[in-house]
Design a protein around this motif. Structure first.
Motif, PDB file in Angstrom:
ATOM      1  N   LEU A 102       0.821  -1.203   0.000  1.00  0.00           N
ATOM      2  CA  LEU A 102       0.000   0.000   0.000  1.00  0.00           C
ATOM      3  C   LEU A 102       0.857   1.257   0.000  1.00  0.00           C
ATOM      4  O   LEU A 102       0.589   2.209  -0.747  1.00  0.00           O
ATOM      5  CB  LEU A 102      -0.917   0.009   1.227  1.00  0.00           C
ATOM      6  N   MET A 111       0.668   4.127  -2.771  1.00  0.00           N
ATOM      7  CA  MET A 111       0.242   5.468  -2.391  1.00  0.00           C
ATOM      8  C   MET A 111       1.317   6.496  -2.705  1.00  0.00           C
ATOM      9  O   MET A 111       1.028   7.594  -3.202  1.00  0.00           O
ATOM     10  CB  MET A 111      -0.143   5.488  -0.909  1.00  0.00           C
ATOM     11  N   TYR A 123      -7.635   3.757  -2.261  1.00  0.00           N
ATOM     12  CA  TYR A 123      -6.908   2.510  -2.027  1.00  0.00           C
ATOM     13  C   TYR A 123      -7.666   1.671  -1.000  1.00  0.00           C
ATOM     14  O   TYR A 123      -8.194   2.200  -0.005  1.00  0.00           O
ATOM     15  CB  TYR A 123      -5.500   2.789  -1.479  1.00  0.00           C
ATOM     16  N   ARG A 154      -3.393  -1.287   9.290  1.00  0.00           N
ATOM     17  CA  ARG A 154      -3.616   0.153   9.447  1.00  0.00           C
ATOM     18  C   ARG A 154      -2.601   0.762  10.411  1.00  0.00           C
ATOM     19  O   ARG A 154      -2.056   1.836  10.158  1.00  0.00           O
ATOM     20  CB  ARG A 154      -5.041   0.432   9.933  1.00  0.00           C
ATOM     21  N   LEU A 213      -3.857   8.678   5.626  1.00  0.00           N
ATOM     22  CA  LEU A 213      -4.715   7.547   5.307  1.00  0.00           C
ATOM     23  C   LEU A 213      -6.124   7.937   4.887  1.00  0.00           C
ATOM     24  O   LEU A 213      -7.027   7.099   4.871  1.00  0.00           O
ATOM     25  CB  LEU A 213      -4.772   6.596   6.517  1.00  0.00           C
ATOM     26  N   TYR A 256      -7.468   5.780   2.054  1.00  0.00           N
ATOM     27  CA  TYR A 256      -7.397   4.330   2.257  1.00  0.00           C
ATOM     28  C   TYR A 256      -8.542   3.832   3.135  1.00  0.00           C
ATOM     29  O   TYR A 256      -8.960   4.509   4.083  1.00  0.00           O
ATOM     30  CB  TYR A 256      -6.066   3.961   2.922  1.00  0.00           C
ATOM     31  N   THR A 310     -11.301   8.715   6.934  1.00  0.00           N
ATOM     32  CA  THR A 310     -11.528   8.165   5.596  1.00  0.00           C
ATOM     33  C   THR A 310     -12.361   9.118   4.753  1.00  0.00           C
ATOM     34  O   THR A 310     -13.442   9.541   5.165  1.00  0.00           O
ATOM     35  CB  THR A 310     -12.253   6.810   5.682  1.00  0.00           C
TER      36      THR A 310
END
Length: 361
Positions: free
Chosen positions: A71, A75, A83, A94, A104, A107, A142
């Motif tokens: 990831l 990224m 993602y 995470r 993040l 993601y 998010t």
């Protein structure tokens, strides 16, 4: 969603790619083993050529231990607008990404609750996720756009979205997926050195319990290594039950009547608690489990026999809700156990007898 890249072309990644490609999404495939990506592409899952620009969604379908690094690379390379990963654990990856200092917002962790004993792109199917739960674990940071992309992916794969906290998800899968794998393997391991006479007595019960023991050990070591604490907690409870059950069984051997009564009560308790837990397992289409009647039909091991049974059931106006097959040892025949609504059982039995089938009580 018009474009996607799937990184990792094993069972899950290739199945997702097949579903997306089949619904008009341009899918780019990538794998550390280029031959796997070429195989997935040959199956119709997309192209193994790199995208020319940024895609809408990157799906990371690699083992849990490699999720964070994969990831992070994607990224930092600006591969996609959003993602997600599809690993079977969510909290650890995470936290690893946070430790790498990555933002993040783009993601979201996800986990489709689907799979097979077989792995690799050749085991993939576009309908693998149909009707299956697909867990989404959004965090407060998010982006809404990324959540929507994830929901669109789930819809295109015809799965059912379930939103959960990441750590709650890991505790849940420890109970309903990871521990059953280990318990199935431990039961199957008892057969390794068993006498051949005993093994020949294997029936449907042992087949049901050990089915998932055929899974790839390497894959499961990676999964369990990413979620060891919650799995150990569940196994500790199972171990406690096992210890009490062993004591109860020993008590049943006693010449003391009171001890035998106590042993019987202990065995009955664990069996009743098993009944209560089994009732909570969702039934057809995720609804509450239904009580079905079983119509057992003797079936010859010949092409077309099952098709004839289903056709005859259809002519009788009976819907077969589920089916199991128990093969007879040393005979070219087996029992097809047709599960139907209780009111339909006598109708189906009578109709099948009329058409020459042998019904077993």
């Amino acid at each position: 969603m018009r474009t996607a890249v799937v990184i990792g072309t094993g069972l899950i990644g290739t199945s997702a790619a097949l579903a997306l490609a089949g619904r008009g999404v341009t899918v780019h495939l990538s794998d550390h083993d280029p031959s796997r990506a070429r195989t997935a592409a040959a199956l119709g899952a997309g192209t193994d050529e790199a995208p020319e620009g940024r895609v809408d969604l990157a799906v990371i379908a690699v083992p849990p231990a490699h999720v964070a690094a994969t990831l992070a690379a994607a990224m930092r390379g600006g591969v996609a607008r959003g993602y997600l990963d599809v690993a079977s654990v969510k909290g650890g990856p995470r936290r690893e990404l946070e430790a790498l200092g990555l933002g993040l917002a783009s993601y979201i962790g996800t986990h489709p609750m689907a799979g097979k004993e077989r792995s690799g792109p050749l085991a993939a199917t576009a309908d693998l996720f149909d009707g299956r739960p697909w867990v989404l674990t959004p965090a407060p940071d998010t982006d809404t756009e990324v959540l929507n992309l994830a929901l669109e992916l789930v819809a295109l794969c015809r799965a059912v979205p379930v939103v959960m906290d990441a750590d709650a998800h890991d505790r849940a899968v420890a109970l309903v997926s990871h521990t059953p794998q280990l318990v199935s393997s431990m039961v199957a391991a008892r057969l390794e050195e068993a006498d051949e006479t005993a093994v020949r007595l294997c029936g449907q019960g042992i087949r049901d319990v050990t089915r998932i023991a055929a899974s790839d050990p390497g894959m499961w070591v990676e999964i369990l290594s990413a979620n060891p604490g919650p799995v150990a907690d569940v196994l500790a409870g199972v171990a406690a039950d096992l210890g009490e059950t062993v004591e109860a069984l020993r008590a049943l051997q006693s010449s003391d009547e009171e001890k035998r009564r106590g042993g019987a009560a202990g065995i009955e308790d664990v069996l009743r608690r098993g009944n209560a837990g089994r009732v909570r397992v969702p039934g057809k289409h995720g609804a509450a489990p239904a009580a079905y009647e079983v119509v057992a039909v003797l079936v010859g091991d010949r092409p077309g026999e099952l098709a004839r049974i289903f056709a005859d059931a259809g002519r009788a106006g009976v819907n077969v809700e589920d089916v199991r097959i128990e093969h007879a040892t040393g005979q070219q025949a087996g029992l097809a156990q047709l599960m139907v609504e209780p009111a339909a059982a006598p109708v189906l039995s009578a109709a099948l007898r009329e058409r020459g089938w042998s019904i077993r009580q």
